[in-house]
Design a protein around this motif. Structure first.
Motif, short mmCIF file in Angstrom:
data_model
loop_
_atom_site.label_atom_id
_atom_site.label_comp_id
_atom_site.label_asym_id
_atom_site.label_seq_id
_atom_site.Cartn_x
_atom_site.Cartn_y
_atom_site.Cartn_z
N SER A 36 41.63 71.08 -3.32
CA SER A 36 41.49 72.38 -2.43
C SER A 36 40.10 72.46 -2.24
O SER A 36 39.76 73.29 -1.19
CB SER A 36 42.18 73.43 -3.23
OG SER A 36 41.65 73.80 -4.36
N ALA A 37 39.42 71.75 -2.66
CA ALA A 37 37.95 71.87 -2.66
C ALA A 37 37.53 71.51 -1.19
O ALA A 37 36.53 72.21 -0.48
CB ALA A 37 36.97 71.16 -3.61
N ASP A 38 38.37 70.52 -0.75
CA ASP A 38 37.91 70.22 0.81
C ASP A 38 39.01 71.01 1.72
O ASP A 38 40.06 70.62 1.90
CB ASP A 38 38.54 68.53 0.90
CG ASP A 38 38.11 68.14 2.21
OD1 ASP A 38 37.71 68.65 3.02
OD2 ASP A 38 38.50 66.79 2.53
N ASP A 39 38.46 71.85 2.33
CA ASP A 39 39.28 72.92 3.44
C ASP A 39 39.82 71.96 4.47
O ASP A 39 40.77 72.38 4.97
CB ASP A 39 38.37 73.82 3.91
CG ASP A 39 38.44 75.10 2.78
OD1 ASP A 39 39.08 75.24 1.84
OD2 ASP A 39 37.27 75.78 3.10
N ASP A 40 39.23 71.08 4.67
CA ASP A 40 39.74 70.25 5.84
C ASP A 40 40.98 69.44 5.53
O ASP A 40 41.73 68.89 6.37
CB ASP A 40 38.71 69.39 6.64
CG ASP A 40 37.45 70.17 7.37
OD1 ASP A 40 37.94 71.17 7.75
OD2 ASP A 40 36.34 69.87 7.33
N GLN A 48 48.35 76.90 -2.33
CA GLN A 48 49.30 77.89 -2.85
C GLN A 48 49.58 77.24 -4.21
O GLN A 48 49.56 78.16 -5.24
CB GLN A 48 50.67 77.95 -2.13
CG GLN A 48 51.66 78.88 -2.52
CD GLN A 48 52.93 78.34 -3.41
OE1 GLN A 48 53.00 77.22 -3.32
NE2 GLN A 48 53.70 79.16 -3.72
N ARG A 49 49.87 76.05 -4.40
CA ARG A 49 49.92 75.32 -5.78
C ARG A 49 48.76 75.77 -6.89
O ARG A 49 49.00 76.10 -7.92
CB ARG A 49 50.05 74.01 -5.63
CG ARG A 49 51.77 73.63 -5.30
CD ARG A 49 51.78 72.10 -5.15
NE ARG A 49 53.13 71.98 -4.89
CZ ARG A 49 53.63 70.74 -4.18
NH1 ARG A 49 52.82 69.74 -3.82
NH2 ARG A 49 54.96 70.76 -3.88
N ALA A 76 45.99 79.56 2.11
CA ALA A 76 47.37 79.24 2.39
C ALA A 76 47.98 79.91 3.52
O ALA A 76 48.78 79.30 4.56
CB ALA A 76 48.39 79.13 1.27
N LEU A 77 47.95 81.35 3.37
CA LEU A 77 48.65 82.16 4.64
C LEU A 77 48.05 81.95 5.92
O LEU A 77 48.75 82.09 7.01
CB LEU A 77 48.68 83.66 4.14
CG LEU A 77 49.87 84.02 3.38
CD1 LEU A 77 49.65 85.60 2.78
CD2 LEU A 77 51.04 83.71 3.96
N LEU A 87 53.24 84.43 0.80
CA LEU A 87 53.00 85.91 0.68
C LEU A 87 53.35 86.48 -0.67
O LEU A 87 52.31 87.22 -1.29
CB LEU A 87 54.09 86.44 1.43
CG LEU A 87 54.02 86.64 2.98
CD1 LEU A 87 55.19 87.08 3.56
CD2 LEU A 87 52.62 87.19 3.45
N ARG A 88 54.40 85.87 -1.29
CA ARG A 88 54.55 86.28 -2.82
C ARG A 88 53.28 85.47 -3.82
O ARG A 88 52.92 86.44 -4.55
CB ARG A 88 55.98 85.72 -3.49
CG ARG A 88 56.24 86.32 -4.71
CD ARG A 88 57.52 85.79 -5.10
NE ARG A 88 57.71 86.83 -6.31
CZ ARG A 88 58.75 86.51 -7.28
NH1 ARG A 88 59.28 85.29 -7.32
NH2 ARG A 88 58.77 87.24 -8.38
#
Length: 160
Positions: A36-40, A48-49, A76-77, A87-88
């Motif tokens: 997740s460090a690489d936004d692209d 989310q995970r 994620a959203l 959302l949750r």
């Protein structure tokens, strides 16, 4: 595959998901953090995970982890607007982080999703429980007794 290109976000995300399936949550968190460090290169599901991994009980203080979880829940959203599972996750992270207004708004959005009303209500109850508990933990200001009785102001004596 891991040894040839272990830093690719897609590889790290897949290995993180596999670690979750195997119950190796510390490893999963590490791999999902890297992915997740690489936004692209990171998918909404990876964010989310990772947020979910940050919300699990550990020996660390929950608030800083929850703040990071909120950021990844928002990512994620942004990538998959309105997805109920995302959302949750954001609502749960917001509750743990103490962002009551955000949590309530996200839960209203979740409640509007078909089939998610009961889940949203359950999470609203958790929001209220957590908020009440947090308020009870706050120290009340100590009020010092007055050294001498208060004098009545002049305007009060005059009947004003």
């Amino acid at each position: 595959m891991e040894s040839s290109q272990p830093q690719l976000p897609l590889v790290q995300a897949a290995l993180g998901a596999l670690a979750i399936e195997r119950g190796r949550f510390d490893e999963a968190e590490d791999r999902l953090r890297a992915a997740s460090a690489d936004d692209d290169g990171a998918s909404a599901l990876t964010h989310q995970r990772y947020a979910l991994m940050l919300l699990r009980p550990t020996g660390e203080a929950p608030a800083p982890r929850a703040e990071t979880a909120v950021r990844h829940g928002l990512r994620a959203l942004k990538m998959a607007p309105g997805k109920p599972e995302f959302l949750r996750t954001l609502a749960q992270a917001s509750i743990v982080a103490g962002h009551w207004s955000r949590a309530a708004q996200v839960l209203l959005d979740l409640q509007a999703q078909q089939g998610w009303d009961a889940t949203a209500r359950e999470d609203f109850r958790e929001l209220l429980r957590s908020r009440g508990q947090r308020l009870r933990e706050v120290d009340s200001p100590r009020i010092q007794p007055l050294a001498a009785p208060l004098a009545m102001p002049e305007y009060a004596k005059a009947g004003l």
